[in-house]
Motif scaffolding. Structure first.
Motif, short mmCIF file in Angstrom:
data_model
loop_
_atom_site.label_atom_id
_atom_site.label_comp_id
_atom_site.label_asym_id
_atom_site.label_seq_id
_atom_site.Cartn_x
_atom_site.Cartn_y
_atom_site.Cartn_z
N PRO A 207 21.94 50.98 -22.00
CA PRO A 207 20.61 51.46 -21.93
C PRO A 207 20.70 52.76 -20.97
N SER A 208 21.81 52.89 -20.18
CA SER A 208 21.78 54.24 -19.38
C SER A 208 23.64 54.49 -19.44
N ASN A 209 23.69 55.83 -19.76
CA ASN A 209 25.10 56.20 -19.81
C ASN A 209 25.74 56.21 -18.26
N LYS A 210 27.00 56.61 -18.07
CA LYS A 210 27.77 56.45 -16.77
C LYS A 210 27.19 57.57 -16.05
N LYS A 211 26.81 58.78 -16.51
CA LYS A 211 26.15 59.55 -15.49
C LYS A 211 24.80 59.40 -14.98
N ALA A 212 23.88 58.64 -15.73
CA ALA A 212 22.59 58.08 -15.39
C ALA A 212 22.67 57.04 -14.44
N ILE A 213 23.86 56.10 -14.59
CA ILE A 213 23.85 55.07 -13.50
C ILE A 213 24.42 55.66 -12.44
N ASN A 215 23.54 58.59 -11.23
CA ASN A 215 22.13 58.95 -10.71
C ASN A 215 21.45 57.85 -10.04
N PHE A 216 21.36 56.76 -10.81
CA PHE A 216 20.72 55.56 -10.09
C PHE A 216 21.09 55.48 -8.75
N VAL A 217 22.54 55.31 -8.88
CA VAL A 217 23.34 54.82 -7.35
C VAL A 217 22.82 55.73 -6.33
N ASP A 218 22.79 57.23 -6.70
CA ASP A 218 22.58 58.31 -5.66
C ASP A 218 21.11 58.09 -5.20
N ALA A 219 20.36 57.83 -6.06
CA ALA A 219 18.96 57.75 -5.76
C ALA A 219 18.52 56.61 -4.86
N ALA A 220 19.24 55.41 -5.21
CA ALA A 220 18.99 54.12 -4.30
C ALA A 220 19.64 54.53 -2.89
N PRO A 454 14.41 50.22 -21.62
CA PRO A 454 14.46 51.39 -22.18
C PRO A 454 15.80 52.21 -21.83
N ASN A 455 16.09 52.88 -22.94
CA ASN A 455 17.12 54.06 -22.71
C ASN A 455 16.71 54.89 -21.26
N ILE A 456 17.44 55.09 -20.31
CA ILE A 456 17.30 56.17 -19.61
C ILE A 456 18.77 56.74 -19.37
N ASP A 457 18.89 57.82 -20.23
CA ASP A 457 20.40 58.52 -20.47
C ASP A 457 20.18 59.94 -19.80
N ALA A 458 21.26 60.21 -18.83
CA ALA A 458 21.47 61.59 -18.45
C ALA A 458 21.49 62.57 -19.63
N GLU A 467 16.36 64.36 -11.44
CA GLU A 467 16.59 63.35 -10.42
C GLU A 467 15.28 62.45 -10.11
N LYS A 468 14.31 63.23 -10.30
CA LYS A 468 12.83 62.59 -9.93
C LYS A 468 12.87 61.24 -11.01
N ILE A 469 13.35 61.20 -11.97
CA ILE A 469 13.10 60.18 -12.69
C ILE A 469 13.70 58.72 -12.26
N TYR A 470 14.98 59.10 -11.73
CA TYR A 470 15.94 58.14 -11.10
C TYR A 470 15.20 57.56 -9.72
#
Length: 483
Positions: A207-213, A215-220, A454-458, A467-470
């Motif tokens: 549901p999330s590609n590597k770039k999106a993951i 981005n989630f890490v950065d946001a956290a 749901p998909n959240i892909d970069a 970045e706001k979505i993350y």
């Protein structure tokens, strides 16, 4: 509140309780009377609660109908999760050792009938197990390892397996039980939070590609989290974290559900919650839920062995067949003839006793509305895969043609009715993260399905918010952490 006992052979229920209906699973699942009954409590005493049996669907559809049900699907799945049984054994260790210390054998079986045991000395232990698993008829097996007693398993007891010399006690206990108005339920450095993100490195379409993951890490991390990417191998470590964010495809009969459920039991904030997985992952539940709440969908029929004949006359051809827990368009087929339908239905019923048949509504695209905490997060148009009727074409030999193109929209550019129906749908599920697939035909909108993961892909869903979505997703997840 109307009370309904669902049991495989109602004629074997040899005593009457006032204001209680005793019906078969078939009657409960098919009768319009019970489908429309709102102020009701359902007691599921079916022989079998295995995944996608009728016993399982009684509890699932009772929840979809807004009825109170014992046991719930969540409790049914807890019974099958050895890790949960073990954790309960550890939590109730003092009581278990105290009650079983005089037993000389190395094995002890405790029968729990409506929260009671036939021997008063084990009543407290029986009541604790009932509160935790919420099943009217239970059998707990304990073993002594030479040092202490532990629960080996907890299973439901089919009514037919109750020993005859226990029946008088069971009947007396049942009479008291079914007159109750309430039923007991059982009530966890420098970084502010520890966040686990569950991923599967081997999943081809996560549901999330590597770039999106990333981005989630950065946001956290920006929000004060220690972040660790975990896999199913880290099940036993869930309790080390404050929050769990699941970013692999979820399913009910799967470790993603079990990890979500364990996290919830440990007191973590969780997306996706086990309730969201249960409600979204099964299309039979969704069909019933949306129908009960009069939310528009393509014409839908829940097929079982007794009503399969004549379905084609109600839907016409082509029509679509769906396995209840299919995802990403897998387990979903289009049939064009009665012969093809007969073959596919027979194949699918080997997997699930109930399947979905739905009116075929061809469109060039589906709307996808991403919803978080009952607010719109993003809106996309997913176009159908090349020369295909779905947005995914898993049979394509060309990797580039597996999915179609997409467009991303500002919320004020989206037809209001698309937003409205999506939010009406997710409010029935919960306040988590969802993706609602909506079809628009001749100005009318209808929900195709609601996805809990749901998909959240970069490069796709984040195309407008970046970045706001993350940040928004992580901020909401952390707001659920209890300190």
């Amino acid at each position: 509140m109307k009370k309904i006992i669902v049991i495989n052979h109602p004629h074997k229920w040899n005593f009457e309780i006032s204001d209680v209906d005793v019906v078969s699973p078939k009657t409960y699942l098919e009768s319009e009377t019970y489908a429309k009954m709102k102020n009701a409590r359902v007691f599921n005493l079916c022989f079998d609660y295995a995944y996608q049996t009728r016993g399982y669907y009684v509890s699932l559809l009772a929840a979809a109908r807004g009825q109170k049900v014992i046991p719930s699907v969540k409790n049914i799945l807890d019974l099958k999760a050895q890790a949960i049984v073990k954790s309960i054994s550890e939590a109730e260790d003092d009581l278990i050792q105290k009650k079983l210390k005089h037993i000389r054998s190395k094995e002890f079986v405790l029968s729990v009938y409506f929260g009671r045991n036939i021997s008063p000395q084990y009543d407290k232990l029986a009541h604790v197990l009932y509160k935790l698993f919420q099943a009217p008829l239970l059998r707990a097996r304990f073993i002594f390892d030479g040092k202490k007693w532990e629960i080996q398993s907890v299973k439901t007891i089919p009514f037919k397996e109750i020993p005859e010399h226990h029946l008088d006690f069971v009947y007396d206990t049942a009479k008291n039980y079914f007159t109750l108005k309430r039923y007991d339920k059982a009530k966890v450095e420098k970084f502010k939070y520890d966040l686990a993100i569950l991923v599967n490195p081997d999943e081809s379409e996560p549901p999330s590609n590597k770039k999106a993951i990333s981005n989630f890490v950065d946001a956290a991390e920006k929000q004060g989290c220690y972040v660790e990417l975990i896999t199913k191998e880290d099940y036993s470590r869930i309790g080390e974290f404050d929050a769990l964010f699941i970013r692999e495809t979820t399913a009910v009969n799967h470790y993603t559900y079990r990890m979500s459920r364990r996290a919830q039991r440990e007191g973590l904030a969780v997306i996706d919650s086990p309730e969201s997985i249960l409600r979204c992952a099964n299309k039979v539940y969704l069909a019933e839920l949306l129908s009960q709440n009069k939310i528009a969908t393509p014409k839908t029929i829940i097929i079982h062995s007794e009503n399969v004949k004549g379905v084609e006359n109600k839907l016409g051809f082509p029509c679509v067949l769906k396995l209840p827990d299919s995802s990403f368009s897998q387990g979903v087929v289009k049939v064009d003839t009665p012969e093809e339908m007969k073959i596919k239905v027979r194949q699918m019923m080997k997997v699930s006793e109930l399947i979905i048949a739905q009116e075929f509504m061809p469109t060039n695209y589906d709307w996808r509305v991403g919803v978080l905490n009952n607010k719109v997060l993003f809106v996309c148009k997913y176009y159908m895969a090349k020369d295909h009727w779905q947005i995914y074409n898993w049979g394509s030999k060309n990797k580039n043609d597996i999915t179609g193109n997409f467009d991303i929209f500002e919320i004020d550019q989206v037809p209001p009715q698309v937003i409205d129906i999506a939010l009406k749908g997710t409010k029935l599920i919960g306040n988590g993260l969802y993706g609602v697939d909506v079809k628009e035909v001749d100005g009318k909108v209808m929900i195709i399905e609601i996805n809990d993961n749901p998909n959240i892909d970069a490069g796709i869903e984040d195309s407008l918010l970046h970045e706001k979505i993350y940040d928004t997703v992580i901020e909401y997840l952390l707001s659920l952490v209890v300190r």
